[in-house]
Scaffold this active site. Structure first.
Site, mmCIF file in Angstrom:
data_model
loop_
_atom_site.group_PDB
_atom_site.id
_atom_site.type_symbol
_atom_site.label_atom_id
_atom_site.label_comp_id
_atom_site.label_asym_id
_atom_site.label_seq_id
_atom_site.Cartn_x
_atom_site.Cartn_y
_atom_site.Cartn_z
ATOM 1 N N LYS A 81 -74.477 -6.955 -81.289
ATOM 2 C CA LYS A 81 -75.707 -7.522 -81.849
ATOM 3 C C LYS A 81 -76.002 -8.883 -81.223
ATOM 4 C CE LYS A 81 -75.288 -4.990 -86.173
ATOM 5 N NZ LYS A 81 -74.711 -4.939 -87.519
ATOM 6 N N GLN A 95 -72.693 -9.068 -92.074
ATOM 7 C CA GLN A 95 -72.086 -7.786 -91.709
ATOM 8 C C GLN A 95 -71.309 -7.225 -92.901
ATOM 9 O OE1 GLN A 95 -72.471 -6.159 -88.654
ATOM 10 N NE2 GLN A 95 -71.361 -4.472 -89.614
ATOM 11 N N ASP A 132 -81.960 -7.039 -92.443
ATOM 12 C CA ASP A 132 -81.339 -5.739 -92.737
ATOM 13 C C ASP A 132 -82.184 -4.942 -93.731
ATOM 14 O OD1 ASP A 132 -79.075 -5.030 -91.324
ATOM 15 O OD2 ASP A 132 -77.762 -6.358 -92.467
#
Ligand code: NAP
Length: 294
Positions: free
Chosen positions: A54, A98, A121
């Site tokens: 990422k 994460q 997200d």
């Protein structure tokens, strides 16, 4: 029939290139440089790999990447304090925590602490609610990638029968909402669904997000259907090493399906590309600019 392979790697690379063009345009016209903060807690090897990719792709797209690695022992309070600082930081347009987080941290509390405008997200209840009610929202990256892949095959998804295997908050449910917004006729299935294979055989579009290695067999698939495999499962290979397989038994499924995503190289690369799209969208929104053309 041999299915067309949906090349997620190439489609994701094209999408990332479009994001990079938009980022350059933003820099030239508005002096803006989108920034993504990635928070990793502990040292889960799979998470470290995802976070590494990422960060690399964020920088390649011309955005700023802010890296926050915290020890496994970090307290919930310390993590929430970091989120508060990132929420207030004008250079940060997107915040990615994460998952999974260690058991002593309440994941829902952390997700809810992220500024919904920086929730790239798309897991914040505010964004989930907006998606459910058809309002513009930051939407979860993996489902967004799945819909882009399906539209590459079909153009419009209107009127198609879509079956989603799995009802998690990060994949199955938001995917179903996005498909509804595309005017597909959507069925969501889960571990209590009766005669799963028969339900799946109705699908023009079959999405598998169950985390069960190769459970979706050829007899789940209507001939000619499009199959999008979200699953990432590590299984022991004959040589004793690990290999990654999806939720779909690819070899047999590709003899029945019309189009199918491979694992790896299908949905996975799209997830990261969509993360960059969301960061760009968040940056434009925070600057009061119209949504970018990607
Ligand atoms: P999850 O939270 O474990 O949810 C799994 C869902 O599948 C649940 O709704 C569960 O039903 C359903 N399910 C499990 N076993 C089933 C069965 N035998 N028959 C029917 N339904 C069944 O998983 P997730 O987070 O959504 O992830 C799903 C898969 O996608 C995993 O392999 C994960 O690694 C992968 N993934 C990939 C990406 C990517 O970027 N490619 C991103 C995210 C996830 P119940 O609700 O009834 O328990």
């Amino acid at each position: 029939m041999t299915a067309t392979i949906i090349d997620g790697k190439t489609i994701a690379a094209e999408l990332r290139a479009k994001v990079a063009d938009e980022v350059q345009r933003l820099a030239k016209t508005h002096g803006l440089m989108p920034g993504l903060a990635v928070v990793l807690v502990g040292s889960n090897p799979a998470s470290e790999v995802y976070v590494g990719s990422k960060k690399k792709m964020t920088v390649e797209a011309g955005m700023r990447s802010f890296d926050h690695t915290l020890p496994e022992s970090v307290s919930e309070q310390e993590l929430l304090a970091l989120i508060a600082r990132l929420n207030a930081d004008r250079a940060v347009n997107g915040i990615l925590v994460q998952l999974p987080l260690p058991a002593h941290i309440d994941t829902q509390k952390v997700v809810a602490a992220i500024d919904p405008g920086k929730d790239i997200d798309g897991f914040h209840p505010m964004n989930a609610g907006k998606l459910a009610t058809g309002l513009p929202a930051l939407v979860p990256c993996t489902p967004l990638g799945c819909v882009i892949l399906a539209k590459r095959v079909h153009g419009s998804l209107a009127g198609l029968d879509a079956v989603v295997l799995g009802r998690s908050n990060i994949v199955g449910k938001p995917l179903a909402q996005l498909l509804l917004n595309e005017n597909a006729t959507v069925t969501i299935t889960h571990s209590k669904t009766r005669d799963l294979a028969a339900v799946c055989r109705r699908a023009d579009l079959l999405f598998a997000a169950i985390g069960r290695p190769e459970m979706v067999k050829a007899d789940f698939i209507k001939p000619g259907a499009t199959v999008i495999d979200v699953g990432i499962n590590r299984i022991a290979a004959a040589d004793g090493k690990k290999r990654i397989v999806g939720d779909v038994a690819y070899a047999e499924a590709s003899k029945v399906a019309g189009a199918i995503t491979p694992v790896p190289g299908g949905v996975g690369p799209m997830t990261i590309a969509c993360l960059l799209v969301n960061t760009l969208r968040a940056a434009c929104a925070s600057a009061g600019l119209p949504p970018p053309g990607v």
